[in-house]
Design a protein around this motif. Structure first.
Motif, mmCIF file in Angstrom:
data_model
loop_
_atom_site.group_PDB
_atom_site.id
_atom_site.type_symbol
_atom_site.label_atom_id
_atom_site.label_comp_id
_atom_site.label_asym_id
_atom_site.label_seq_id
_atom_site.Cartn_x
_atom_site.Cartn_y
_atom_site.Cartn_z
ATOM 1 N N ASP A 196 0.736 -1.049 0.086
ATOM 2 C CA ASP A 196 -0.286 0.170 -0.028
ATOM 3 C C ASP A 196 0.676 0.759 0.087
ATOM 4 O O ASP A 196 0.210 2.160 -0.401
ATOM 5 N N ASN A 197 2.042 1.089 0.427
ATOM 6 C CA ASN A 197 3.311 2.523 0.651
ATOM 7 C C ASN A 197 3.371 3.156 -0.470
ATOM 8 O O ASN A 197 3.557 4.138 -0.594
ATOM 9 N N LEU A 198 3.449 1.728 -1.628
ATOM 10 C CA LEU A 198 4.448 2.698 -3.352
ATOM 11 C C LEU A 198 3.068 3.811 -3.190
ATOM 12 O O LEU A 198 3.605 4.489 -4.049
ATOM 13 N N GLY A 199 1.404 4.237 -2.754
ATOM 14 C CA GLY A 199 0.698 4.887 -3.884
ATOM 15 C C GLY A 199 0.731 5.281 -2.294
ATOM 16 O O GLY A 199 -0.631 6.244 -2.245
ATOM 17 N N ARG A 200 1.293 6.073 -1.296
ATOM 18 C CA ARG A 200 0.613 6.984 -0.501
ATOM 19 C C ARG A 200 1.670 8.286 -0.019
ATOM 20 O O ARG A 200 3.386 8.000 -0.732
ATOM 21 N N GLU A 201 1.334 9.028 0.007
ATOM 22 C CA GLU A 201 2.567 10.525 0.174
ATOM 23 C C GLU A 201 3.163 9.729 1.120
ATOM 24 O O GLU A 201 4.937 10.382 0.710
ATOM 25 N N ASP A 202 3.052 9.464 1.554
ATOM 26 C CA ASP A 202 4.736 8.648 2.654
ATOM 27 C C ASP A 202 5.837 8.142 2.470
ATOM 28 O O ASP A 202 6.817 7.080 2.925
ATOM 29 N N PHE A 203 5.125 7.292 0.876
ATOM 30 C CA PHE A 203 6.555 6.748 0.271
ATOM 31 C C PHE A 203 7.497 6.757 0.774
ATOM 32 O O PHE A 203 8.464 5.424 1.142
#
Length: 208
Positions: A137-144
């Motif tokens: 999921d992190n690949l598509g988050r602002e905190d990547f």
């Protein structure tokens, strides 16, 4: 996240195990990855995909155990996690058929090399698709970029040190090759993932 009574007790038992036994060097795969990243993503995607409660229990249970294998080994953690799940789930009201299903979902998170790309291969199984999407999921988050840095620090602890040039090159390749498996994740995360790829390319360009 609203969970069934059996999942509530299981969640607490797994939480205790993760905090007690996972090495402190796991800056990426620590308890926060399972509890704060993957579980909320599973919950969100299950809601978006209309997953019924019983199936939701199975994919949530798989999420709880998908990285617990790191308590024993950094490599091959999925099969270890499946074994630990098989040991714990009977005491939490899961039938043998449900346990077999959970173990199968856990193993879908294992990275495989397909045509030169390292990817997860859930097939046409919706619950496997949900866990794989939640796992990355992190690949598509602002905190990547913060999460990516955590992974880089963790790999240093494993003796894998990368130059900035090598790191950004590898990250661009991995994130570009990764595809979402559910329509919910595509709708929620694809746009930000593409922005993250663009930012990675900008960082790489500075080094060339």
């Amino acid at each position: 996240m609203v969970v069934s009574s059996r999942l509530s007790l299981l969640l607490e038992d797994v939480r205790i195990r993760l905090f007690a036994d996972l090495p402190s060097t796991l800056t990426y795969h620590g308890p926060h990855h399972t509890l704060d990243d993957v579980l909320p993503a599973v919950d969100r995607i299950c809601s978006g995909e209309g997953v019924p409660p019983r199936d939701r229990d199975l994919v949530v249970a798989a999420a709880l155990f998908h990285d617990i294998g790191f308590v024993e080994s950094y490599n091959g953690n999925e099969s270890i996690g499946a074994r630990i799940a098989a040991e714990m789930l009977p005491g939490h009201g899961f039938s043998s058929a449900e346990i077999a299903r959970v173990l199968d979902i856990i193993m879908s998170t294992e990275m495989r090399e397909v045509d030169g790309a390292w990817i997860q291969v859930p097939g046409d199984d919706l619950l496997k698709k949900i866990l794989c999407d939640a796992d990355l999921d992190n690949l598509g988050r602002e905190d990547f970029f913060q999460v990516s840095d955590n992974l880089r620090q963790e790999l240093v602890q494993q003796g894998k040190v990368f130059s900035d040039l090598d790191w950004y090159t590898r990250q661009i390749l991995f994130v570009s090759q990764q595809k979402w498996f559910t329509s919910t994740q595509r709708a929620d995360r694809e746009a930000t993932k593409q922005r993250n790829i663009a930012s990675l390319r900008q960082e790489l360009a500075k080094l060339l």
